[in-house]
Scaffold this motif. Structure first.
Motif, PDB file in Angstrom:
ATOM      1  N   PHE A 119      23.183 -39.657 -88.760  1.00  0.00           N
ATOM      2  CA  PHE A 119      23.778 -39.346 -87.466  1.00  0.00           C
ATOM      3  C   PHE A 119      23.864 -40.642 -86.669  1.00  0.00           C
ATOM      4  O   PHE A 119      22.881 -41.384 -86.577  1.00  0.00           O
ATOM      5  N   SER A 120      25.007 -40.920 -86.090  1.00  0.00           N
ATOM      6  CA  SER A 120      25.111 -42.074 -85.212  1.00  0.00           C
ATOM      7  C   SER A 120      24.381 -41.776 -83.900  1.00  0.00           C
ATOM      8  O   SER A 120      24.105 -40.614 -83.564  1.00  0.00           O
ATOM      9  N   ASP A 121      24.069 -42.843 -83.149  1.00  0.00           N
ATOM     10  CA  ASP A 121      23.404 -42.656 -81.856  1.00  0.00           C
ATOM     11  C   ASP A 121      24.262 -41.802 -80.924  1.00  0.00           C
ATOM     12  O   ASP A 121      23.749 -40.917 -80.213  1.00  0.00           O
ATOM     13  N   ALA A 122      25.563 -42.037 -80.934  1.00  0.00           N
ATOM     14  CA  ALA A 122      26.457 -41.263 -80.070  1.00  0.00           C
ATOM     15  C   ALA A 122      26.462 -39.793 -80.480  1.00  0.00           C
ATOM     16  O   ALA A 122      26.539 -38.897 -79.629  1.00  0.00           O
ATOM     17  N   ALA A 123      26.382 -39.543 -81.788  1.00  0.00           N
ATOM     18  CA  ALA A 123      26.376 -38.156 -82.265  1.00  0.00           C
ATOM     19  C   ALA A 123      25.117 -37.430 -81.805  1.00  0.00           C
ATOM     20  O   ALA A 123      25.175 -36.263 -81.384  1.00  0.00           O
ATOM     21  N   ILE A 124      23.976 -38.100 -81.890  1.00  0.00           N
ATOM     22  CA  ILE A 124      22.719 -37.469 -81.461  1.00  0.00           C
ATOM     23  C   ILE A 124      22.735 -37.197 -79.963  1.00  0.00           C
ATOM     24  O   ILE A 124      22.300 -36.129 -79.501  1.00  0.00           O
ATOM     25  N   GLN A 125      23.255 -38.151 -79.191  1.00  0.00           N
ATOM     26  CA  GLN A 125      23.355 -37.930 -77.746  1.00  0.00           C
ATOM     27  C   GLN A 125      24.247 -36.729 -77.444  1.00  0.00           C
ATOM     28  O   GLN A 125      23.960 -35.918 -76.554  1.00  0.00           O
ATOM     29  N   ARG A 126      25.322 -36.594 -78.223  1.00  0.00           N
ATOM     30  CA  ARG A 126      26.234 -35.464 -78.019  1.00  0.00           C
ATOM     31  C   ARG A 126      25.580 -34.145 -78.444  1.00  0.00           C
ATOM     32  O   ARG A 126      25.790 -33.118 -77.794  1.00  0.00           O
ATOM     33  N   VAL A 127      24.792 -34.186 -79.500  1.00  0.00           N
ATOM     34  CA  VAL A 127      24.062 -32.982 -79.926  1.00  0.00           C
ATOM     35  C   VAL A 127      23.157 -32.498 -78.801  1.00  0.00           C
ATOM     36  O   VAL A 127      23.130 -31.302 -78.473  1.00  0.00           O
ATOM     37  N   HIS A 128      22.438 -33.423 -78.191  1.00  0.00           N
ATOM     38  CA  HIS A 128      21.537 -33.013 -77.102  1.00  0.00           C
ATOM     39  C   HIS A 128      22.336 -32.474 -75.921  1.00  0.00           C
ATOM     40  O   HIS A 128      21.951 -31.473 -75.301  1.00  0.00           O
ATOM     41  N   ALA A 129      23.447 -33.113 -75.594  1.00  0.00           N
ATOM     42  CA  ALA A 129      24.244 -32.664 -74.449  1.00  0.00           C
ATOM     43  C   ALA A 129      24.800 -31.262 -74.672  1.00  0.00           C
ATOM     44  O   ALA A 129      24.821 -30.433 -73.753  1.00  0.00           O
ATOM     45  N   LEU A 130      25.237 -30.977 -75.894  1.00  0.00           N
ATOM     46  CA  LEU A 130      25.861 -29.686 -76.186  1.00  0.00           C
ATOM     47  C   LEU A 130      24.845 -28.569 -76.386  1.00  0.00           C
ATOM     48  O   LEU A 130      25.168 -27.395 -76.192  1.00  0.00           O
ATOM     49  N   THR A 131      23.643 -28.910 -76.797  1.00  0.00           N
ATOM     50  CA  THR A 131      22.635 -27.884 -77.085  1.00  0.00           C
ATOM     51  C   THR A 131      21.595 -27.750 -75.987  1.00  0.00           C
ATOM     52  O   THR A 131      20.781 -26.812 -76.018  1.00  0.00           O
ATOM     53  N   ALA A 132      21.591 -28.697 -75.031  1.00  0.00           N
ATOM     54  CA  ALA A 132      20.582 -28.740 -73.972  1.00  0.00           C
ATOM     55  C   ALA A 132      19.176 -28.845 -74.534  1.00  0.00           C
ATOM     56  O   ALA A 132      18.211 -28.470 -73.888  1.00  0.00           O
ATOM     57  N   GLY A 133      19.044 -29.350 -75.773  1.00  0.00           N
ATOM     58  CA  GLY A 133      17.736 -29.548 -76.368  1.00  0.00           C
ATOM     59  C   GLY A 133      17.074 -28.291 -76.886  1.00  0.00           C
ATOM     60  O   GLY A 133      15.869 -28.300 -77.162  1.00  0.00           O
ATOM     61  N   VAL A 134      17.829 -27.198 -77.049  1.00  0.00           N
ATOM     62  CA  VAL A 134      17.261 -25.941 -77.572  1.00  0.00           C
ATOM     63  C   VAL A 134      17.249 -26.009 -79.099  1.00  0.00           C
ATOM     64  O   VAL A 134      18.313 -26.155 -79.715  1.00  0.00           O
TER      65      VAL A 134
END
Length: 565
Positions: free
Chosen positions: A220-235
């Motif tokens: 996962f790229s850094d940008a992808a991980i940041q986007r994962v957190h943004a879209l999932t709210a960390g759930v």
């Protein structure tokens, strides 16, 4: 579908509660500490809340496994009940016999009196009683008030019943209502389980990929991980859904790692989230790769890749990967399991542990509980039948004394839960009481999300987990395989010749290059492993820790995977 492409042994983001993937963040550990503190406080209510998918079930499973020894637990997971239903469920969970003095059904008082007697007798024996209610936001105020009245059952010094309420955030608003002020004043510990932070989201993704067998860099790229957190709210549950689909999309387009655009497309599929920005079009990368995969034994890979492409065609077309197509074509069937071509080379991994032996074909299962005549009456006979699944038959008297000489060890407890059955994931002997009051033993040989398969004397039965929970008294007996070379009972493997083996296994699981060279280092590694598994991190490599180590590292033992239909 995509596991081999990324060099994984299995798909890492299943939403099934696999104990090998258990990740305990700092806030998960804090929530667990609040529950344990509340139980040791000696009465009243403990409140645990969190968003859907935040990990409340994970915390509850860990909590039930770490309760102090003198605790009896009643677990209710369907709280849409009347007061009468609730009391019947509590008495049933504590195995309290309720008799109606008249011809009609038992009244609330008919349940309260024997419950009070049971709690007093338990207190006299030094036992604690804990009532856990999951999905408690579904309780009505009237039922909550009855629960408060149950905490009035007390001696001069102690409350006799500890009640733990687990639910979604609206539970906090429910107990804050003016008419429940008396209940709110009896809450001795409360904790709201927040979602993961961006840093914890990265740790969570890395942890699940490591457990799944990742040896190279994080795909996962850094940008992808940041986007994962943004879209999932960390759930966590939403992270699992999104990352699973993003890996599938990355595999389908032949890329080496997940990028932000792929995460956006995956989110559109699983969350109905619109993507932003135009997407460049280009030739179908999988169709070009199929030319290379269409020869010999690789034909099967084309069908798998085609299925992935069929899914991905539902999204907007994407650009071909920068990596040359020819470089992605496997030269043999074994090459598909390697890390993507443009990933940096990793150090040669340790030899993989042996995989669990497949369960032999068994006769068809009969629906429902076994009849009384089929139950195993003798404990020794039950151990003997169970031991055949490990390939180490134990017969005659004192089978557990014989077991270590054959490389296995017995484990027993009287307070196992359905969550615990899943976490230990191994066939076991369960004691049942049938509706006609007859008692006996059976083997639990398989479990699915909602059913169990039992066995006795060559016969098999399949029944819902709710029906098993009604008949099962919580006793649990199983076997586990000793570390290589040991032929005596183990209380702490750090103090045996298997200490090096334990260090090597944990080092491989934690992707650490060196095996611990001192007792202190080994203890620290054991504690880290225990925390990752939700085990009390005491650093002692005892039976539960070794069972989970066997499970996580693929030691050859029978498992509870459901039979194929």
């Amino acid at each position: 579908m995509y596991a081999e492409y990324f060099g994984l042994q299995q798909e890492p983001f299943s939403i099934a509660p696999d104990p090998r993937f258990l990740f305990m963040s700092e806030r998960h550990r804090e929530a667990l500490a609040h529950l344990l503190y509340g139980v040791r406080g000696g009465g009243g209510f403990v409140l645990l809340t969190g968003e859907i998918g935040a990990g409340k079930t994970t915390i509850c499973r860990c909590f039930l496994e770490q309760l102090p020894e003198p605790c009896r637990v009643a677990y209710i997971f369907n709280p849409k009940l009347t007061v009468g239903d609730l009391l019947r469920s509590i008495c049933h969970e504590f195995q309290i016999e309720v008799k109606a003095p008249g011809p009609g059904p038992a009244t609330i008082k008919d349940h309260l009196d024997p419950l009070n007697d049971h709690l007093l007798r338990s207190h006299a024996k030094g036992l604690r009683n804990v009532l856990v209610i999951d999905e408690a936001q579904n309780l009505s105020p009237h039922v909550l008030e009855q629960l408060r009245l149950l905490t009035n059952l007390e001696t001069n010094e102690h409350k006799l019943l500890q009640i733990i309420l687990i639910g979604q955030p609206e539970l906090r608003g429910l107990v804050a209502r003016p008419e429940l002020e008396q209940l709110a004043q009896r809450i001795v510990a409360r904790y709201h389980l927040d979602a993961l932070t961006p840093a914890e989201t990265r740790q969570y993704i890395q942890h699940r990929l490591d457990v799944a067998g990742l040896k190279g860099p994080l795909p996962f790229s850094d940008a992808a991980i940041q986007r994962v957190h943004a879209l999932t709210a960390g759930v966590p549950r939403r992270i699992n859904l999104l990352c699973d689909r993003a890996l599938l999309g990355t595999y389908a387009t032949g890329q080496a790692r997940v990028e932000r655009a792929t995460v956006d497309k995956a989110a559109q599929e699983v969350f109905d989230t619109p993507t932003k920005g135009p997407t460049e079009t280009g030739p179908s990368p999988l169709r070009e790769r199929a030319l290379y995969l269409g020869l010999g034994a690789a034909a099967g890979a084309v069908l798998v890749a085609g299925a992935a492409w069929a899914w991905w065609q539902g999204q907007q077309p994407v650009a071909a990967p920068a990596t040359p197509v020819a470089s992605l074509a496997p030269e043999s069937s074994a090459a598909a399991a390697q890390t993507p071509a443009n990933a940096p080379a990793a150090e040669p991994p340790a030899p993989p542990p042996p995989k669990a032996s497949p369960t032999p074909e068994a006769p068809a299962a009969t629906p429902g509980l076994p009849p009384a005549s089929a139950l195993i009456a003798s404990a020794d006979a039950a151990w003997a039948e169970l031991s055949t699944l490990w390939g180490t038959p134990l017969s005659g008297a004192a089978p557990c004394d014989q077991a270590p000489r054959q490389g296995v060890q017995c484990y027993r407890t009287q307070r196992m839960t359905l969550h615990g059955l899943r976490q230990l994931d191994r066939p076991a002997v369960l004691a049942l009481q049938l509706p006609d009051r007859s008692r006996g033993r059976v083997l639990l040989t398989a479990m699915s999300a909602d059913a169990a398969w039992l066995q006795a004397g060559g016969q098999r039965w399949q029944l819902p987990l709710t029906q098993l929970a009604d008949a099962w008294d919580g006793s649990y007996e199983t076997l586990w395989r000793l570390p290589p070379g040991l032929r005596a009972r183990v209380a702490d493997a750090r103090q045996t010749a298997a200490a090096t083996w334990v260090g090597e296994r944990i080092a491989a699981l934690q992707a650490k290059g060196t095996v611990p060279s001192s007792a202190a280092q080994l203890t620290a590694r054991v504690q880290a492993f225990q925390r990752s598994q939700g085990i009390d991190a005491e650093g002692v490599a005892g039976p539960i820790t070794l069972m989970q180590l066997n499970l996580a590292s693929g030691v050859d033992e029978p498992r509870l995977s459901a039979p194929r239909s």
